[in-house]
Design an enzyme around this catalytic site. Structure first.
Site, PDB file in Angstrom:
ATOM      1  N   LEU A 124       0.813  -1.216   0.000  1.00  0.00           N
ATOM      2  CA  LEU A 124       0.000   0.000   0.000  1.00  0.00           C
ATOM      3  C   LEU A 124       0.847   1.268   0.000  1.00  0.00           C
ATOM      4  O   LEU A 124       1.933   1.307   0.566  1.00  0.00           O
ATOM      5  CB  LEU A 124      -0.924   0.000   1.229  1.00  0.00           C
ATOM      6  CG  LEU A 124      -1.901  -1.174   1.323  1.00  0.00           C
ATOM      7  CD1 LEU A 124      -2.779  -1.038   2.564  1.00  0.00           C
ATOM      8  CD2 LEU A 124      -2.757  -1.288   0.076  1.00  0.00           C
ATOM      9  N   HIS A 156      -3.566   4.338  -2.437  1.00  0.00           N
ATOM     10  CA  HIS A 156      -4.569   3.429  -1.860  1.00  0.00           C
ATOM     11  C   HIS A 156      -5.245   4.112  -0.657  1.00  0.00           C
ATOM     12  O   HIS A 156      -6.468   4.061  -0.498  1.00  0.00           O
ATOM     13  CB  HIS A 156      -3.917   2.139  -1.353  1.00  0.00           C
ATOM     14  CG  HIS A 156      -3.230   1.317  -2.390  1.00  0.00           C
ATOM     15  ND1 HIS A 156      -1.881   1.104  -2.399  1.00  0.00           N
ATOM     16  CD2 HIS A 156      -3.721   0.633  -3.454  1.00  0.00           C
ATOM     17  CE1 HIS A 156      -1.552   0.319  -3.419  1.00  0.00           C
ATOM     18  NE2 HIS A 156      -2.647   0.025  -4.078  1.00  0.00           N
ATOM     19  N   GLN A 214      -9.042   0.222 -16.392  1.00  0.00           N
ATOM     20  CA  GLN A 214      -9.650  -0.684 -15.400  1.00  0.00           C
ATOM     21  C   GLN A 214     -10.938  -0.071 -14.825  1.00  0.00           C
ATOM     22  O   GLN A 214     -11.904  -0.785 -14.556  1.00  0.00           O
ATOM     23  CB  GLN A 214      -8.633  -0.948 -14.288  1.00  0.00           C
ATOM     24  CG  GLN A 214      -9.169  -1.783 -13.148  1.00  0.00           C
ATOM     25  CD  GLN A 214      -8.060  -2.211 -12.202  1.00  0.00           C
ATOM     26  OE1 GLN A 214      -7.358  -3.166 -12.462  1.00  0.00           O
ATOM     27  NE2 GLN A 214      -7.898  -1.503 -11.095  1.00  0.00           N
TER      28      GLN A 214
HETATM   29  P1  AMP Z   1      -3.673  -2.037  -6.862  1.00  0.00           P
HETATM   30  O1  AMP Z   1      -3.267  -2.425  -5.480  1.00  0.00           O
HETATM   31  O2  AMP Z   1      -2.544  -1.539  -7.702  1.00  0.00           O
HETATM   32  O3  AMP Z   1      -4.530  -3.072  -7.539  1.00  0.00           O
HETATM   33  O4  AMP Z   1      -4.611  -0.757  -6.687  1.00  0.00           O
HETATM   34  C1  AMP Z   1      -5.746  -0.776  -5.877  1.00  0.00           C
HETATM   35  C2  AMP Z   1      -6.561   0.461  -6.144  1.00  0.00           C
HETATM   36  O5  AMP Z   1      -5.781   1.626  -5.873  1.00  0.00           O
HETATM   37  C3  AMP Z   1      -6.994   0.556  -7.614  1.00  0.00           C
HETATM   38  O6  AMP Z   1      -8.326   1.040  -7.689  1.00  0.00           O
HETATM   39  C4  AMP Z   1      -5.999   1.547  -8.176  1.00  0.00           C
HETATM   40  O7  AMP Z   1      -6.473   2.241  -9.310  1.00  0.00           O
HETATM   41  C5  AMP Z   1      -5.811   2.482  -6.994  1.00  0.00           C
HETATM   42  N1  AMP Z   1      -4.544   3.215  -7.128  1.00  0.00           N
HETATM   43  C6  AMP Z   1      -3.346   2.700  -7.487  1.00  0.00           C
HETATM   44  N2  AMP Z   1      -2.425   3.689  -7.565  1.00  0.00           N
HETATM   45  C7  AMP Z   1      -3.049   4.843  -7.249  1.00  0.00           C
HETATM   46  C8  AMP Z   1      -2.638   6.215  -7.159  1.00  0.00           C
HETATM   47  N3  AMP Z   1      -1.392   6.586  -7.414  1.00  0.00           N
HETATM   48  N4  AMP Z   1      -3.566   7.147  -6.806  1.00  0.00           N
HETATM   49  C9  AMP Z   1      -4.851   6.774  -6.545  1.00  0.00           C
HETATM   50  N5  AMP Z   1      -5.298   5.500  -6.609  1.00  0.00           N
HETATM   51  C10 AMP Z   1      -4.422   4.550  -6.966  1.00  0.00           C
END
Ligand code: AMP
Length: 279
Positions: A33, A37, A154
């Protein structure tokens, strides 16, 4: 924060909360995280939801086995961050809990959304995303689902999944992309960058910002090519830089459409994606 490893126990807990008229906000993640997140989590909390986060590295969405093997796991730090942010509940399932004996694999008719951009370079990826999100939604049954614009395609896929599965009552909230001070979009994969590559990585955002800045100064294909050249000069292996209609992800034809520029590029096996709305 209450931690659940079993789907049935989590569902029972959440149905009790929902019976007390609480709205459940859900933030699915793959762990490792970062503040991106946490921003989604804080948003759910600030909107008054009973807030559930999940950490599950979903094997079925990795088209590249090495990427799956090398996906960072930082559970202790994750737990600390979730507790600091005030997360109510964490779902931490094993693979056998998500894809259990009763699980029946489905195919989701996503249309062109799964064949363009990320879909072209990561065959099967969005089917895997749908599999896991569908299953998580079945278990958590949230009122509101929080996802990040960082993974723009996504977001559109999940919007389509909600339609395809008749979950029209689930609110989809898309959070803005959190960035490091130098512009690099926060991502769990950033921790795999070498020191040198970390110093170069912000040029991905810079290339997209340059497309936005010069939007009125050239054709879409010239702007895309200029960004590709910039990235190659910095040592990136470029999959695509593409200006698209922000609603459909079809190639953009006119500046009157809602526009977004999206890119994917690799630095020494670490594949980064980013995007920037243009108007
Ligand atoms: P992940 O753990 O990469 O699958 O991401 C989980 C959630 O966090 C997904 O909805 C991502 O789009 C979101 N997320 C990932 N990176 C960021 C970021 N830099 N800013 C905002 N949300 C993010």
């Amino acid at each position: 924060m209450i931690i659940f490893k079993k789907a049935a126990a989590l569902r029972l807990h959440l149905s009790q909360a929902q019976r007390k008229e609480k709205r459940v906000g859900f933030v699915p993640t793959m762990g490792a995280l970062h503040q991106g997140h946490i921003s989604l989590l804080r948003r759910s909390l600030s909107e008054g939801n009973y807030t559930v986060c999940s950490i599950f590295v979903n094997p079925t969405q990795f088209n590249n086995p090495l990427d799956f093997q090398l996906y960072p796991v930082t559970l202790e730090k994750d737990l600390e961050q979730l507790m600091d942010a005030g997360c109510h509940c964490l779902f931490l399932p094993d693979v056998s809990e998500i894809y259990n004996e009763a699980y029946q694999k489905k195919t989701y008719p996503l249309g062109m959304l799964e064949t363009v951009l990320e879909g072209e370079y990561r065959p099967g990826h969005f089917q895997g995303v749908c599999e896991v999100v569908d299953r998580l939604l079945e278990i958590v049954q949230p009122n509101v689902l929080y996802v990040g614009q960082k993974d723009y395609q996504q977001c559109l896929v999940i919007q389509k999944l909600l339609q395809l599965t008749g979950r029209t009552e689930v609110g989809l909230q898309i959070g803005t992309t959190l960035r490091e001070n130098d512009g690099l979009a926060m991502s769990s994969r950033n921790m795999r960058l070498t020191e040198h590559d970390r110093s170069v990585a912000p040029s991905l955002h810079a290339a997209l910002a340059s497309v936005k800045q010069h939007l009125n100064g050239g054709s879409f294909s010239d702007l895309e090519q200029e960004a590709v050249n910039q990235l190659k000069a910095h040592g990136f292996l470029v999959d695509y830089v593409s200006i698209r209609n922000a609603d459909t992800l079809q190639p953009a034809k006119s500046k009157e459409e809602p526009l977004i520029v999206l890119a994917a590029a690799t630095l020494n096996d670490v594949r980064l994606i980013d995007n920037l709305p243009l108007n």
